[in-house]
Design an enzyme around this catalytic site. Structure first.
Site, mmCIF file in Angstrom:
data_model
loop_
_atom_site.group_PDB
_atom_site.id
_atom_site.type_symbol
_atom_site.label_atom_id
_atom_site.label_comp_id
_atom_site.label_asym_id
_atom_site.label_seq_id
_atom_site.Cartn_x
_atom_site.Cartn_y
_atom_site.Cartn_z
ATOM 1 N N TYR A 3 -0.464 18.391 -20.409
ATOM 2 C CA TYR A 3 -1.855 17.879 -21.215
ATOM 3 C C TYR A 3 -2.542 17.075 -20.081
ATOM 4 O O TYR A 3 -1.983 16.408 -19.340
ATOM 5 C CB TYR A 3 -1.618 17.057 -22.323
ATOM 6 C CG TYR A 3 -1.051 17.884 -23.657
ATOM 7 C CD1 TYR A 3 -1.820 18.596 -24.592
ATOM 8 C CD2 TYR A 3 0.477 17.922 -23.687
ATOM 9 C CE1 TYR A 3 -1.018 19.167 -25.403
ATOM 10 C CE2 TYR A 3 0.960 18.429 -24.541
ATOM 11 C CZ TYR A 3 0.354 19.351 -25.734
ATOM 12 O OH TYR A 3 0.705 19.838 -26.693
ATOM 13 N N ASP B 239 -7.115 9.089 -33.007
ATOM 14 C CA ASP B 239 -7.855 9.830 -32.161
ATOM 15 C C ASP B 239 -9.238 9.315 -32.397
ATOM 16 O O ASP B 239 -9.410 8.805 -33.622
ATOM 17 C CB ASP B 239 -7.748 11.306 -32.168
ATOM 18 C CG ASP B 239 -8.034 11.863 -33.455
ATOM 19 O OD1 ASP B 239 -8.899 11.427 -33.969
ATOM 20 O OD2 ASP B 239 -7.215 13.153 -33.995
ATOM 21 N N ASP C 198 -4.693 20.212 -32.129
ATOM 22 C CA ASP C 198 -5.673 19.488 -33.150
ATOM 23 C C ASP C 198 -7.167 20.181 -33.180
ATOM 24 O O ASP C 198 -7.641 20.850 -31.785
ATOM 25 C CB ASP C 198 -5.869 18.065 -32.640
ATOM 26 C CG ASP C 198 -4.594 17.421 -33.056
ATOM 27 O OD1 ASP C 198 -3.765 17.708 -34.039
ATOM 28 O OD2 ASP C 198 -4.434 16.194 -32.419
ATOM 29 N N ARG D 198 -1.331 11.813 -29.068
ATOM 30 C CA ARG D 198 -2.056 10.520 -29.701
ATOM 31 C C ARG D 198 -0.936 9.094 -29.895
ATOM 32 O O ARG D 198 -1.137 8.262 -29.898
ATOM 33 C CB ARG D 198 -2.276 11.183 -31.103
ATOM 34 C CG ARG D 198 -3.556 11.844 -31.033
ATOM 35 C CD ARG D 198 -4.057 12.365 -32.536
ATOM 36 N NE ARG D 198 -3.059 13.640 -33.066
ATOM 37 C CZ ARG D 198 -2.652 13.623 -34.337
ATOM 38 N NH1 ARG D 198 -3.150 12.749 -35.147
ATOM 39 N NH2 ARG D 198 -1.692 14.435 -34.437
#
Length: 299
Positions: free
Chosen positions: A71, A85, A43, A176
């Protein structure tokens, strides 16, 4: 004349860049005539590891893309947005009343294989159109859940209503969506407020370089210092050197008999074949008495 470059550049993506922006910048730095491709989108507001394949290595993009990812992200409780988000449109807010022990238990419960619903704001194509394009038009369509695996997940820190979480996951996992699901299981709402990819396969954040660093290397004629060579990328494979009489098969992308090689080859195992001049021809798999091409890397 454009210099021949083959390899992978482990880019440390910064905020504000799409994955396509990164590819365009790399192409501008190393030469417009050289093939360049990324290995999975990040993103625009996410940061971290984004391996970029160059030259012949673009043929390995799918292999690199299929690797597990790691992550570190932050989940902000008490807020819901249309993009899942913090940068999206706020749809709902709520007071947060969640016990710390419940946070640890719920987060841990997401380890394992599961079905995940992809977000509308994603690059998945349905009927030739990306979901985020439909979302921007105000449309929401039915999506099928996809099988993913959370290999490991842990809470790193809790500060008020924000949780820092480390996730090791399979290809195709949306952090997300994962954070949305965690919020729901906690009995509240939440959204991702920060995301950094620290590893994808063998590519780690500590070995990555920024676009500015790559540009400086190029300006100082040391571009190779920022690129992992094709040989380095394939070092986990066993290399087989083919005799010159194999050339007509190798150069045409044909199958090759295992009898041309003195090594004892294992059925269903993949090998890298180089020609008599040590040029990497491709990745082959042993099927019975034949080495069958899987990925051709000659040009």
């Amino acid at each position: 004349m454009t210099k021949t470059i083959n390899g992978v550049i482990n880019i440390k993506k910064e905020k504000g860049y799409t994955s396509h922006d990164v590819v365009a910048c790399v192409r501008k730095i190393i030469g417009k005539k050289i093939k360049v491709g990324h290995t999975g989108t990040l993103d625009p507001e996410a940061t971290g590891v984004l391996p970029v394949c160059v030259g012949r290595c673009t043929k390995l993009s799918d292999r690199i893309m299929s690797n597990d990812k790691v992550y570190i992200g932050k989940l902000k409780l008490g807020i819901k947005t249309d993009t899942q988000d913090i940068w999206g449109k706020v749809l709902e807010t709520a007071d947060v009343d969640v016990l710390e022990k419940d946070i640890y238990e719920v987060v841990k419960s997401f380890k394992g294989i599961q079905q995940q619903l992809p977000p509308m704001y994603s690059a998945i194509k349905i009927n030739g159109k990306k979901l985020y394009e439909l979302a921007r038009e105000g449309k929401e369509i039915e999506r099928k859940k996809r099988k993913i695996e959370i290999k490991d997940i842990e809470v790193l820190n809790i500060e008020k209503d924000e949780i820092e979480i480390k996730v090791k996951c399979s290809k195709g996992t949306y952090i997300r969506s994962l954070f949305t699901d965690i919020s729901e299981k906690l009995g509240t709402i939440g959204t991702m407020s920060e995301l950094k990819r620290i590893k994808t396969g063998v590519y780690k954040i500590e070995n990555s370089i920024t676009l500015d660093e790559l540009k400086k290397l190029n300006e100082n004629n040391h571009i190779e210092d920022g690129i992992l060579s094709l040989e380095k990328i394939l070092e986990s494979y066993e290399f087989l050197k083919a005799p010159s009489k194999c050339n007509k098969y190798l150069y045409n992308g044909n199958k090759v008999s295992i009898n041309y090689f003195s090594e004892k080859l294992e059925n269903k195992r993949e090998y890298v074949i180089v020609d008599c001049n040590d040029i990497i021809m491709g990745i082959y798999i042993v099927i019975g008495e034949l080495l069958v091409p899987v990925i051709m890397l000659k040009n």
